[in-house]
Motif scaffolding. Structure first.
Motif, PDB file in Angstrom:
ATOM      1  N   GLY A  55    -101.117 -25.771 -43.231  1.00 17.28           N
ATOM      2  CA  GLY A  55    -100.153 -24.958 -43.963  1.00 17.28           C
ATOM      3  C   GLY A  55     -99.882 -23.640 -43.267  1.00 17.28           C
ATOM      4  N   ALA A  56    -100.953 -23.001 -42.790  1.00 16.78           N
ATOM      5  CA  ALA A  56    -100.794 -21.736 -42.067  1.00 16.78           C
ATOM      6  C   ALA A  56    -100.065 -21.943 -40.745  1.00 16.78           C
ATOM      7  CB  ALA A  56    -102.160 -21.107 -41.834  1.00 16.78           C
ATOM      8  N   MET A  57    -100.362 -23.058 -40.061  1.00 19.91           N
ATOM      9  CA  MET A  57     -99.729 -23.310 -38.770  1.00 19.91           C
ATOM     10  C   MET A  57     -98.246 -23.626 -38.939  1.00 19.91           C
ATOM     11  SD  MET A  57    -100.936 -25.846 -35.681  1.00 19.91           S
ATOM     12  CE  MET A  57    -100.295 -27.365 -36.373  1.00 19.91           C
ATOM     13  N   VAL A  58     -97.897 -24.370 -39.986  1.00 22.37           N
ATOM     14  CA  VAL A  58     -96.481 -24.665 -40.241  1.00 22.37           C
ATOM     15  C   VAL A  58     -95.717 -23.375 -40.524  1.00 22.37           C
ATOM     16  CG1 VAL A  58     -94.892 -25.786 -41.847  1.00 22.37           C
ATOM     17  CG2 VAL A  58     -96.876 -27.027 -41.004  1.00 22.37           C
ATOM     18  N   ALA A  59     -96.373 -22.433 -41.211  1.00 21.59           N
ATOM     19  CA  ALA A  59     -95.729 -21.135 -41.435  1.00 21.59           C
ATOM     20  C   ALA A  59     -95.454 -20.434 -40.105  1.00 21.59           C
ATOM     21  CB  ALA A  59     -96.607 -20.262 -42.329  1.00 21.59           C
ATOM     22  N   ASP A  60     -96.409 -20.535 -39.159  1.00 23.79           N
ATOM     23  CA  ASP A  60     -96.180 -19.952 -37.833  1.00 23.79           C
ATOM     24  C   ASP A  60     -95.001 -20.624 -37.135  1.00 23.79           C
ATOM     25  OD1 ASP A  60     -98.044 -17.834 -37.437  1.00 23.79           O
ATOM     26  OD2 ASP A  60     -99.661 -19.286 -37.278  1.00 23.79           O
ATOM     27  N   LEU A  61     -94.881 -21.935 -37.302  1.00 22.29           N
ATOM     28  CA  LEU A  61     -93.735 -22.641 -36.719  1.00 22.29           C
ATOM     29  C   LEU A  61     -92.424 -22.148 -37.325  1.00 22.29           C
ATOM     30  CD1 LEU A  61     -95.162 -26.279 -36.527  1.00 22.29           C
ATOM     31  CD2 LEU A  61     -94.468 -24.855 -34.592  1.00 22.29           C
ATOM     32  N   CYS A  62     -92.455 -21.860 -38.630  1.00 23.39           N
ATOM     33  CA  CYS A  62     -91.255 -21.306 -39.284  1.00 23.39           C
ATOM     34  C   CYS A  62     -90.917 -19.938 -38.696  1.00 23.39           C
ATOM     35  CB  CYS A  62     -91.480 -21.198 -40.789  1.00 23.39           C
ATOM     36  SG  CYS A  62     -91.596 -22.775 -41.652  1.00 23.39           S
ATOM     37  N   PHE A  63     -91.950 -19.105 -38.505  1.00 25.90           N
ATOM     38  CA  PHE A  63     -91.715 -17.786 -37.906  1.00 25.90           C
ATOM     39  C   PHE A  63     -91.162 -17.927 -36.491  1.00 25.90           C
ATOM     40  CE2 PHE A  63     -95.043 -16.074 -40.942  1.00 25.90           C
ATOM     41  CZ  PHE A  63     -94.130 -15.329 -41.672  1.00 25.90           C
ATOM     42  N   LEU A  64     -91.681 -18.909 -35.748  1.00 25.20           N
ATOM     43  CA  LEU A  64     -91.171 -19.148 -34.392  1.00 25.20           C
ATOM     44  C   LEU A  64     -89.689 -19.504 -34.445  1.00 25.20           C
ATOM     45  CD1 LEU A  64     -91.401 -19.675 -31.347  1.00 25.20           C
ATOM     46  CD2 LEU A  64     -92.244 -21.973 -31.903  1.00 25.20           C
ATOM     47  N   GLY A  65     -89.322 -20.392 -35.373  1.00 27.22           N
ATOM     48  CA  GLY A  65     -87.915 -20.757 -35.503  1.00 27.22           C
ATOM     49  C   GLY A  65     -87.032 -19.577 -35.862  1.00 27.22           C
ATOM     50  N   LEU A  66     -87.527 -18.731 -36.764  1.00 24.04           N
ATOM     51  CA  LEU A  66     -86.763 -17.545 -37.150  1.00 24.04           C
ATOM     52  C   LEU A  66     -86.628 -16.574 -35.979  1.00 24.04           C
ATOM     53  CD1 LEU A  66     -88.251 -16.897 -40.708  1.00 24.04           C
ATOM     54  CD2 LEU A  66     -85.932 -17.683 -40.170  1.00 24.04           C
ATOM     55  N   ALA A  67     -87.722 -16.464 -35.196  1.00 20.67           N
ATOM     56  CA  ALA A  67     -87.663 -15.578 -34.033  1.00 20.67           C
ATOM     57  C   ALA A  67     -86.646 -16.083 -33.017  1.00 20.67           C
ATOM     58  CB  ALA A  67     -89.047 -15.464 -33.393  1.00 20.67           C
ATOM     59  N   LEU A  68     -86.639 -17.396 -32.784  1.00 15.32           N
ATOM     60  CA  LEU A  68     -85.670 -17.971 -31.849  1.00 15.32           C
ATOM     61  C   LEU A  68     -84.241 -17.811 -32.352  1.00 15.32           C
ATOM     62  CD1 LEU A  68     -87.536 -21.265 -30.865  1.00 15.32           C
ATOM     63  CD2 LEU A  68     -87.120 -19.283 -29.404  1.00 15.32           C
ATOM     64  N   ALA A  69     -84.075 -17.809 -33.681  1.00 18.39           N
ATOM     65  CA  ALA A  69     -82.735 -17.675 -34.264  1.00 18.39           C
ATOM     66  C   ALA A  69     -82.282 -16.222 -34.354  1.00 18.39           C
ATOM     67  CB  ALA A  69     -82.716 -18.306 -35.654  1.00 18.39           C
ATOM     68  N   GLY A  70     -83.172 -15.291 -34.043  1.00 16.98           N
ATOM     69  CA  GLY A  70     -82.811 -13.883 -34.064  1.00 16.98           C
ATOM     70  C   GLY A  70     -83.064 -13.183 -35.380  1.00 16.98           C
ATOM     71  N   ALA A  71     -83.667 -13.888 -36.355  1.00 17.58           N
ATOM     72  CA  ALA A  71     -83.906 -13.267 -37.657  1.00 17.58           C
ATOM     73  C   ALA A  71     -84.921 -12.143 -37.575  1.00 17.58           C
ATOM     74  CB  ALA A  71     -84.372 -14.323 -38.657  1.00 17.58           C
ATOM     75  N   VAL A  72     -85.830 -12.230 -36.594  1.00 13.79           N
ATOM     76  CA  VAL A  72     -86.853 -11.191 -36.447  1.00 13.79           C
ATOM     77  C   VAL A  72     -86.211  -9.832 -36.229  1.00 13.79           C
ATOM     78  CG1 VAL A  72     -88.664 -10.347 -34.904  1.00 13.79           C
ATOM     79  CG2 VAL A  72     -88.683 -12.723 -35.662  1.00 13.79           C
ATOM     80  N   THR A  73     -85.126  -9.803 -35.453  1.00 11.49           N
ATOM     81  CA  THR A  73     -84.435  -8.543 -35.189  1.00 11.49           C
ATOM     82  C   THR A  73     -83.906  -7.926 -36.472  1.00 11.49           C
ATOM     83  OG1 THR A  73     -83.785  -9.398 -33.030  1.00 11.49           O
ATOM     84  CG2 THR A  73     -82.609  -7.461 -33.837  1.00 11.49           C
ATOM     85  N   VAL A  74     -83.429  -8.774 -37.380  1.00 10.58           N
ATOM     86  CA  VAL A  74     -82.903  -8.284 -38.656  1.00 10.58           C
ATOM     87  C   VAL A  74     -84.017  -7.644 -39.475  1.00 10.58           C
ATOM     88  CG1 VAL A  74     -81.780  -8.944 -40.811  1.00 10.58           C
ATOM     89  CG2 VAL A  74     -81.080 -10.009 -38.650  1.00 10.58           C
ATOM     90  N   VAL A  75     -85.175  -8.303 -39.549  1.00  6.92           N
ATOM     91  CA  VAL A  75     -86.305  -7.778 -40.324  1.00  6.92           C
ATOM     92  C   VAL A  75     -86.826  -6.482 -39.704  1.00  6.92           C
ATOM     93  CG1 VAL A  75     -88.638  -8.268 -41.160  1.00  6.92           C
ATOM     94  CG2 VAL A  75     -86.913 -10.078 -41.121  1.00  6.92           C
ATOM     95  N   GLN A  76     -86.849  -6.427 -38.372  1.00  2.29           N
ATOM     96  CA  GLN A  76     -87.318  -5.217 -37.692  1.00  2.29           C
ATOM     97  C   GLN A  76     -86.475  -4.001 -38.070  1.00  2.29           C
ATOM     98  OE1 GLN A  76     -87.219  -6.657 -33.607  1.00  2.29           O
ATOM     99  NE2 GLN A  76     -89.437  -6.513 -33.466  1.00  2.29           N
ATOM    100  N   SER A  77     -85.202  -4.223 -38.359  1.00  2.00           N
ATOM    101  CA  SER A  77     -84.306  -3.104 -38.667  1.00  2.00           C
ATOM    102  C   SER A  77     -84.240  -2.811 -40.161  1.00  2.00           C
ATOM    103  CB  SER A  77     -82.899  -3.421 -38.142  1.00  2.00           C
ATOM    104  OG  SER A  77     -82.379  -4.577 -38.777  1.00  2.00           O
ATOM    105  N   ALA A  78     -85.073  -3.476 -40.970  1.00  6.09           N
ATOM    106  CA  ALA A  78     -85.043  -3.286 -42.427  1.00  6.09           C
ATOM    107  C   ALA A  78     -86.446  -2.962 -42.932  1.00  6.09           C
ATOM    108  CB  ALA A  78     -84.502  -4.532 -43.106  1.00  6.09           C
ATOM    109  N   PRO A  79     -86.855  -1.685 -42.863  1.00  4.62           N
ATOM    110  CA  PRO A  79     -88.207  -1.303 -43.295  1.00  4.62           C
ATOM    111  C   PRO A  79     -88.514  -1.667 -44.747  1.00  4.62           C
ATOM    112  CG  PRO A  79     -87.147   0.495 -42.099  1.00  4.62           C
ATOM    113  CD  PRO A  79     -86.095  -0.541 -42.343  1.00  4.62           C
TER     114      PRO A  79
END
Length: 230
Positions: A55-79
């Motif tokens: 379950g924890a590893m699948v969550a990491d895979l989801c984060f990887l997908g979001l990072a590849l899609a550029g969603a991480v940049t959006v979260v970084q800019s929203a404290p």
């Protein structure tokens, strides 16, 4: 990302091995996720602990997908979004800590046997999605892993670094690094529950102790993250 075929075999093996070591180093330290895995393993057996780890590893895979899609940049800019995620993660940890206390009390009052319905996968998956440590990792280090480049792992070592420079160079942004990273996590979520179960068979009283320790760790992390969010 680097195409897989552009690396010579020795460089590819070094990159994959570096990913495995990094994955183990990421998964092994004590924290809320390992507390959930340990609790599930000691109460319901290896399969439940392994499922929690998945379950924890699948969550990491989801984060990887979001990072590849550029969603991480959006979260970084929203404290405010980051603080909300930390707060939700803290509340979830307190909720699961309460469940661990209930299980510890039950194990202390009756003879414990492995079994019962397990919700470890779902519990670990939901908790991992709001775990500030995992969120922070993918907002910072995770982004660095996706960017093409090189990391000379041994060069920064004091005294011996200059002599070992160039001996262990990992290619960031390469699929081999990510494959090794998740391979290392898989090794941990397979072996850690097995170790817990084996220890329990030798020391039967370990079950309630692990459940209580899980409750303490989850409570501590939950309160800490709630404090950080406000």
């Amino acid at each position: 990302m680097h195409p897989l075929q552009t690396l010579p075999v020795p460089a590819l093996l070094t990159t994959v091995l570096g990913g495995v070591v990094f994955g183990l180093a990421l998964a092994a330290p004590p924290g809320p996720m390992n507390a959930v895995i340990a609790e599930e393993s000691v109460v319901r057996g290896w399969r439940a602990g392994f499922a929690a780890g998945l379950g924890a590893m699948v969550a990491d895979l989801c984060f990887l997908g979001l990072a590849l899609a550029g969603a991480v940049t959006v979260v970084q800019s929203a404290p405010l979004v980051q603080r909300a995620m930390v707060g939700v993660g803290g509340l979830l940890m307190l909720y699961f800590a309460y469940g661990a206390v209930q299980e510890a009390n039950a194990l202390s009052s009756v003879e414990a046997t492995a079994g019962g319905e397990s919700h470890g996968f779902r519990k670990a998956f939901v908790l991992a999605l709001t775990n500030p440590y995992q969120v922070l990792f993918w907002l910072t280090v995770g982004v660095g892993l996706l960017n093409p480049g090189q990391v000379d792992v041994l060069a920064p070592l004091p005294a011996v670094g200059p002599a070992l420079a160039g001996r262990f160079v990992v290619q960031t942004g390469h699929p081999g690094l990510l494959a090794g990273l998740f391979g290392g996590i898989l090794i941990w979520v397979t072996g850690f529950p097995a170790t817990i179960v084996a220890a329990r068979r030798r020391v039967e009283r370990l079950a309630p102790a692990v459940a209580w320790l899980s409750a303490v760790l989850l409570s501590g992390f939950g309160l800490f993250f709630l404090w950080q969010s406000v």
